[in-house]
Design a protein around this motif. Structure first.
Motif, PDB file in Angstrom:
ATOM      1  N   THR A  12      15.592  13.656  77.962  1.00 47.50           N
ATOM      2  CA  THR A  12      15.380  15.141  77.922  1.00 47.50           C
ATOM      3  C   THR A  12      15.518  15.708  79.375  1.00 47.50           C
ATOM      4  O   THR A  12      15.476  14.888  80.460  1.00 47.50           O
ATOM      5  CB  THR A  12      13.653  15.339  77.656  1.00 47.50           C
ATOM      6  OG1 THR A  12      13.004  14.503  78.125  1.00 47.50           O
ATOM      7  CG2 THR A  12      13.721  15.008  76.175  1.00 47.50           C
ATOM      8  N   SER A  13      15.805  16.858  79.565  1.00 45.07           N
ATOM      9  CA  SER A  13      15.949  17.594  81.050  1.00 45.07           C
ATOM     10  C   SER A  13      14.779  17.243  81.604  1.00 45.07           C
ATOM     11  O   SER A  13      14.992  17.202  83.069  1.00 45.07           O
ATOM     12  CB  SER A  13      16.297  19.086  80.729  1.00 45.07           C
ATOM     13  OG  SER A  13      14.957  19.735  80.369  1.00 45.07           O
ATOM     14  N   ASP A  14      13.574  17.134  81.432  1.00 45.86           N
ATOM     15  CA  ASP A  14      12.504  16.629  82.360  1.00 45.86           C
ATOM     16  C   ASP A  14      12.248  15.362  82.393  1.00 45.86           C
ATOM     17  O   ASP A  14      11.230  14.934  82.926  1.00 45.86           O
ATOM     18  CB  ASP A  14      11.206  17.422  81.675  1.00 45.86           C
ATOM     19  CG  ASP A  14      10.584  17.136  80.496  1.00 45.86           C
ATOM     20  OD1 ASP A  14      11.242  16.157  79.760  1.00 45.86           O
ATOM     21  OD2 ASP A  14       9.611  17.759  80.130  1.00 45.86           O
ATOM     22  N   ASN A  15      13.106  14.399  81.727  1.00 45.06           N
ATOM     23  CA  ASN A  15      12.895  13.091  81.723  1.00 45.06           C
ATOM     24  C   ASN A  15      11.621  12.508  81.018  1.00 45.06           C
ATOM     25  O   ASN A  15      11.351  11.392  81.587  1.00 45.06           O
ATOM     26  CB  ASN A  15      12.896  12.472  83.114  1.00 45.06           C
ATOM     27  CG  ASN A  15      13.484  11.157  83.244  1.00 45.06           C
ATOM     28  OD1 ASN A  15      14.122  10.479  82.403  1.00 45.06           O
ATOM     29  ND2 ASN A  15      13.159  10.557  84.565  1.00 45.06           N
ATOM     30  N   THR A  16      10.815  13.208  80.292  1.00 45.96           N
ATOM     31  CA  THR A  16       9.780  12.679  79.635  1.00 45.96           C
ATOM     32  C   THR A  16      10.000  12.014  78.398  1.00 45.96           C
ATOM     33  O   THR A  16       9.191  11.387  77.703  1.00 45.96           O
ATOM     34  CB  THR A  16       8.697  13.634  79.410  1.00 45.96           C
ATOM     35  OG1 THR A  16       9.429  14.790  78.330  1.00 45.96           O
ATOM     36  CG2 THR A  16       8.190  14.507  80.498  1.00 45.96           C
ATOM     37  N   ALA A  17      11.513  11.993  77.826  1.00 50.45           N
ATOM     38  CA  ALA A  17      11.640  11.350  76.923  1.00 50.45           C
ATOM     39  C   ALA A  17      13.131  10.574  77.024  1.00 50.45           C
ATOM     40  O   ALA A  17      13.971  11.078  77.726  1.00 50.45           O
ATOM     41  CB  ALA A  17      11.694  12.070  75.418  1.00 50.45           C
ATOM     42  N   ASN A  85       5.864  14.277  67.922  1.00 50.67           N
ATOM     43  CA  ASN A  85       6.790  15.465  68.402  1.00 50.67           C
ATOM     44  C   ASN A  85       7.951  15.508  67.511  1.00 50.67           C
ATOM     45  O   ASN A  85       8.881  14.618  67.803  1.00 50.67           O
ATOM     46  CB  ASN A  85       6.891  15.344  69.765  1.00 50.67           C
ATOM     47  CG  ASN A  85       7.761  16.695  70.485  1.00 50.67           C
ATOM     48  OD1 ASN A  85       8.563  16.963  69.703  1.00 50.67           O
ATOM     49  ND2 ASN A  85       7.607  16.967  71.708  1.00 50.67           N
ATOM     50  N   ASP A  86       8.179  16.112  66.552  1.00 50.49           N
ATOM     51  CA  ASP A  86       9.331  15.952  65.666  1.00 50.49           C
ATOM     52  C   ASP A  86      10.573  16.777  66.118  1.00 50.49           C
ATOM     53  O   ASP A  86      11.514  15.976  65.849  1.00 50.49           O
ATOM     54  CB  ASP A  86       8.932  17.048  64.316  1.00 50.49           C
ATOM     55  CG  ASP A  86       7.787  16.670  63.477  1.00 50.49           C
ATOM     56  OD1 ASP A  86       7.758  15.261  63.329  1.00 50.49           O
ATOM     57  OD2 ASP A  86       6.994  17.178  62.604  1.00 50.49           O
ATOM     58  N   THR A  87      10.394  17.470  67.157  1.00 47.75           N
ATOM     59  CA  THR A  87      11.641  17.927  67.742  1.00 47.75           C
ATOM     60  C   THR A  87      12.328  16.796  68.676  1.00 47.75           C
ATOM     61  O   THR A  87      13.578  16.473  68.489  1.00 47.75           O
ATOM     62  CB  THR A  87      11.373  19.143  68.659  1.00 47.75           C
ATOM     63  OG1 THR A  87      10.868  20.270  68.034  1.00 47.75           O
ATOM     64  CG2 THR A  87      12.567  19.465  69.379  1.00 47.75           C
ATOM     65  N   VAL A  88      11.500  16.022  69.423  1.00 45.04           N
ATOM     66  CA  VAL A  88      11.914  15.241  70.100  1.00 45.04           C
ATOM     67  C   VAL A  88      12.230  13.875  69.296  1.00 45.04           C
ATOM     68  O   VAL A  88      13.284  13.169  69.310  1.00 45.04           O
ATOM     69  CB  VAL A  88      10.840  14.443  71.322  1.00 45.04           C
ATOM     70  CG1 VAL A  88      11.441  13.344  71.903  1.00 45.04           C
ATOM     71  CG2 VAL A  88      10.764  15.539  72.503  1.00 45.04           C
ATOM     72  N   SER A  89      11.619  13.625  67.986  1.00 46.70           N
ATOM     73  CA  SER A  89      11.906  12.388  67.305  1.00 46.70           C
ATOM     74  C   SER A  89      13.047  12.790  66.436  1.00 46.70           C
ATOM     75  O   SER A  89      13.872  11.758  66.398  1.00 46.70           O
ATOM     76  CB  SER A  89      10.633  12.357  66.275  1.00 46.70           C
ATOM     77  OG  SER A  89      11.078  11.289  65.452  1.00 46.70           O
ATOM     78  N   ASN A  90      13.506  13.779  65.968  1.00 46.56           N
ATOM     79  CA  ASN A  90      14.605  14.034  65.250  1.00 46.56           C
ATOM     80  C   ASN A  90      15.916  14.043  66.371  1.00 46.56           C
ATOM     81  O   ASN A  90      17.038  13.712  65.911  1.00 46.56           O
ATOM     82  CB  ASN A  90      14.625  15.616  64.682  1.00 46.56           C
ATOM     83  CG  ASN A  90      13.581  15.567  63.476  1.00 46.56           C
ATOM     84  OD1 ASN A  90      13.503  14.592  62.956  1.00 46.56           O
ATOM     85  ND2 ASN A  90      13.141  16.846  63.112  1.00 46.56           N
ATOM     86  N   GLN A  91      15.667  14.462  67.677  1.00 47.57           N
ATOM     87  CA  GLN A  91      16.769  14.455  68.407  1.00 47.57           C
ATOM     88  C   GLN A  91      16.863  12.796  68.608  1.00 47.57           C
ATOM     89  O   GLN A  91      18.229  12.345  68.805  1.00 47.57           O
ATOM     90  CB  GLN A  91      16.414  14.774  70.118  1.00 47.57           C
ATOM     91  CG  GLN A  91      16.525  16.446  70.105  1.00 47.57           C
ATOM     92  CD  GLN A  91      16.201  16.645  71.374  1.00 47.57           C
ATOM     93  OE1 GLN A  91      14.750  16.620  71.687  1.00 47.57           O
ATOM     94  NE2 GLN A  91      16.956  16.950  72.204  1.00 47.57           N
TER      95      GLN A  91
END
Length: 177
Positions: A12-17, A85-91
């Motif tokens: 992710t852009s903030d590097n949290t994932a 976190n469905d958004t991150v999980s789906n990504q």
């Protein structure tokens, strides 16, 4: 001599994932953990160093590290997501679907932490469908005494079996279905 392998690193852009971390040409060994820790494309952590060696020892031209849940953490504790976190999980599922190649060997390597969050099993079921649709094969390095796929940092190289693994039966057993 320089390393000419592809470096596959998506965050992710903030590097949290972290969604992907790999170095390979055409035939990577795919390895699944629970969630990523500190490794980056520039610096391995202990897990990635071991995964890289396993891939080399088994004749792969590199590795691709993926995770059931992409949120970075060194420990799954009270500060770690309690809800998915469905958004991150789906990504993450999109990256997984794009990266797993037809007929790949896919190592399950998460240890007992599959039980730390209820949503891990739900996501694993979706990943299993992707793996099956790609005609890929689940494998394990070995199983824990409770029947979970060993994490690579918890197992000596001479104890690694690289056996085929029945993911459908495993999911049923850990989900209670």
């Amino acid at each position: 001599m320089s390393d000419s392998r592809i470096t596959d690193y998506e965050t992710t852009s903030d590097n949290t994932a972290r969604f992907t971390l790999g170095k390979y040409n055409e035939k990577p060994l795919v390895v699944f953990g629970i969630n990523p820790s500190t490794a980056t494309k520039e610096k391995n952590d202990n897990t990635i160093s071991i995964v890289e060696r396993i891939a080399k020892d088994h004749g792969y031209d590199g590795f691709l590290m993926l995770n059931i849940y992409p949120v970075r953490a060194t420990k799954i504790n009270n500060c770690f997501d309690t809800n998915c976190n469905d958004t991150v999980s789906n990504q993450n599922l999109e990256f997984i679907s794009q990266r797993i190649q037809e007929g790949s060997d896919v190592i399950a390597a998460w240890g007992i932490h599959i039980n730390d969050r209820r949503f891990f099993i739900t996501i694993l079921s979706r990943i299993n469908e992707i793996v099956k649709n790609k005609s890929a094969k689940w494998r394990v390095l070995s199983l824990t005494k409770y029947g979970h796929p060993h994490h690579p940092t918890r197992l000596a190289y001479d104890k690694m079996t690289f056996d085929e693994f029945d993911m459908d039966s495993y999911i049923k057993s850990v989900s209670g279905r």
